[in-house]
Design a protein around this motif. Structure first.
Motif, PDB file in Angstrom:
ATOM      1  N   THR A  42       0.549  -1.295  -0.159  1.00 36.30           N
ATOM      2  CA  THR A  42      -0.117  -0.306  -0.059  1.00 36.30           C
ATOM      3  C   THR A  42       0.678   1.188   0.058  1.00 36.30           C
ATOM      4  O   THR A  42       0.360   2.486  -0.760  1.00 36.30           O
ATOM      5  N   TYR A  43       1.798   1.285   0.512  1.00 31.76           N
ATOM      6  CA  TYR A  43       2.857   1.957   0.955  1.00 31.76           C
ATOM      7  C   TYR A  43       3.267   2.836  -0.800  1.00 31.76           C
ATOM      8  O   TYR A  43       3.450   3.655  -0.573  1.00 31.76           O
ATOM      9  N   LYS A  44       4.238   1.419  -0.740  1.00 37.93           N
ATOM     10  CA  LYS A  44       5.041   1.505  -3.162  1.00 37.93           C
ATOM     11  C   LYS A  44       3.720   2.445  -3.423  1.00 37.93           C
ATOM     12  O   LYS A  44       3.986   3.080  -4.598  1.00 37.93           O
ATOM     13  N   LYS A  45       2.250   2.021  -3.778  1.00 43.07           N
ATOM     14  CA  LYS A  45       1.460   2.933  -4.437  1.00 43.07           C
ATOM     15  C   LYS A  45       1.109   4.092  -4.472  1.00 43.07           C
ATOM     16  O   LYS A  45       1.505   4.926  -5.585  1.00 43.07           O
ATOM     17  N   GLN A  46       0.835   4.516  -2.681  1.00 40.87           N
ATOM     18  CA  GLN A  46       0.750   5.454  -2.553  1.00 40.87           C
ATOM     19  C   GLN A  46       2.026   7.292  -2.745  1.00 40.87           C
ATOM     20  O   GLN A  46       1.906   8.067  -2.918  1.00 40.87           O
TER      21      GLN A  46
END
Length: 387
Positions: free
Chosen positions: A102-106
């Motif tokens: 999720t972090y990487k996407k945001q």
């Protein structure tokens, strides 16, 4: 870009640089520097407070340096003790992996992911034996750990400090050794951990990293750091309407700090603008970055229509009630507020009204259909059964 101009960009908004002289020396080596920032994947939803550090990383990317986005999937199972009065709940590998994705996407909304080097510290810690990890403890003393403010406070209050928590800053420091970091960034609350990295590199006969700390962004209440638990946050994945309204609610003084930490705008030019115009401009900038320019313009027009012309929004969510639920329950369950605490705070501040009548008691129960308003921007159509 020459060294002086690079330093000018790097220093904007920064609190500590340890040291500027070392930074200039590294920049003078005429090579891409290795810039490290660690993230524990414990909270998958990012808000503007997180983006202060991410934007500084983007500036380093734009200056031609290599940014290492280190996801602490191994150390995240321990939990960073920074600012904690108790031991963190340890995350499972599955939870850490899910949050990391999720972090990487945001962060792709801020960082150039094509240039970004994403690394997981499990890559080296999983290969180390228990003895190897325990040997890291030889690089620090208990007395050194107890100089850390949060540990000192807990020790003085007779509260538990796990030996496991002592290992966290040591592992973070070892990350800097493995990556041979030239610069490490973190919030002001991370200064102890960042300096441990310098000590570790010295012990391992490496050039010491420059430490740069960024301020903790104050939330929309103008008092406490931005946090979901305080209900004073602006999430980067929130609807454009919410972002716009929340920006318009902040104080003029806080607005200037947001410009400094969240944008690249010329502050002298911003100070010449009328506060309302400046806030609308800030909201536009943020929504354009995290949604789109079209969304920013739409919300600016809607804000002008609703708040300047004293109209209510054309579209608003509906909430059906049985005439037995109090206002705090409705505000929270409908998601008009992030928490019961925020709902109670707004009622206490006189910022909640029903059909244009200010609500002064938390136990107020709507008995009729009408419009519930929270703050200056959030509206909810109440539909009471039987009416």
């Amino acid at each position: 870009m020459d060294i002086n101009k690079q330093v000018e960009v790097i220093k904007r908004g920064a609190v500590d640089i340890i040291s500027e002289e070392e930074l200039r020396k590294k920049l003078g080596e005429n090579r891409p520097l290795k810039i490290k920032a660690g993230f524990d994947p414990t909270a998958p939803d990012l808000h503007l407070g997180h983006t202060v550090l991410l934007r500084k990383l983007r500036q380093f990317q734009d200056l031609g340096h290599e940014v290492y986005f280190l996801i602490g999937d191994f150390t995240g199972q321990i939990g960073d003790p920074t600012g904690r009065s108790e031991i963190r709940r340890q995350l499972s590998k599955e939870e850490v992996a899910k949050n990391a994705e999720t972090y990487k996407k945001q962060v792709s909304k801020i960082l150039d992911v094509h240039k970004l080097k994403v690394v997981f510290n499990s890559k080296w810690f999983d290969k180390m034996s228990g003895v190897d990890i325990l040997k890291l403890a030889t690089h620090a003393s208990v007395s050194q750990m107890l100089t850390r403010e949060d540990f000192k406070k807990r020790y003085s209050n007779g509260e538990n400090i796990s030996i496991l928590e002592f290992l966290y800053p040591l592992m973070q420091g070892y990350d800097s050794v493995v990556l041979e970091a030239d610069v490490e960034l973190g919030g002001t609350d991370q200064i102890f951990n960042l300096l441990v990295g310098r000590d570790f590199q010295k012990d391992f006969n490496q050039p010491q990293q420059v430490v740069i700390t960024m301020p903790l962004l104050v939330g929309t209440d103008g008092a406490q750091k931005m946090s979901k638990s305080f209900g004073n946050y602006i999430g980067i994945n929130e609807p454009a309407k919410e972002i716009f309204g929340k920006v318009m609610s902040i104080s003029d003084e806080l607005m200037l700090k947001y410009y400094e930490l969240l944008t690249d705008e010329n502050l002298d030019e911003i100070k010449k603008m009328h506060p309302k115009e400046a806030k609308v401009n800030l909201a536009r900038i943020l929504i354009t970055q995290y949604h789109s320019k079209a969304a920013a313009e739409k919300e600016a027009l809607e804000f002008e229509r609703v708040f300047s012309q004293k109209e209510i929004p054309q579209d608003m969510p509906e909430y059906k009630t049985d005439g037995k639920k109090n206002i705090v329950f409705i505000l929270t369950e409908s998601k008009l507020t992030a928490s019961g605490n925020e709902a109670r705070r707004l009622v206490k501040q006189g910022a909640v009204s029903f059909n244009n009548q200010k609500i002064v008691k938390e136990d107020f129960i709507p008995k009729d259909n009408g419009i519930l308003k929270a703050g200056s921007r959030r509206f909810l159509k109440i539909i009471c059964s039987g009416n």
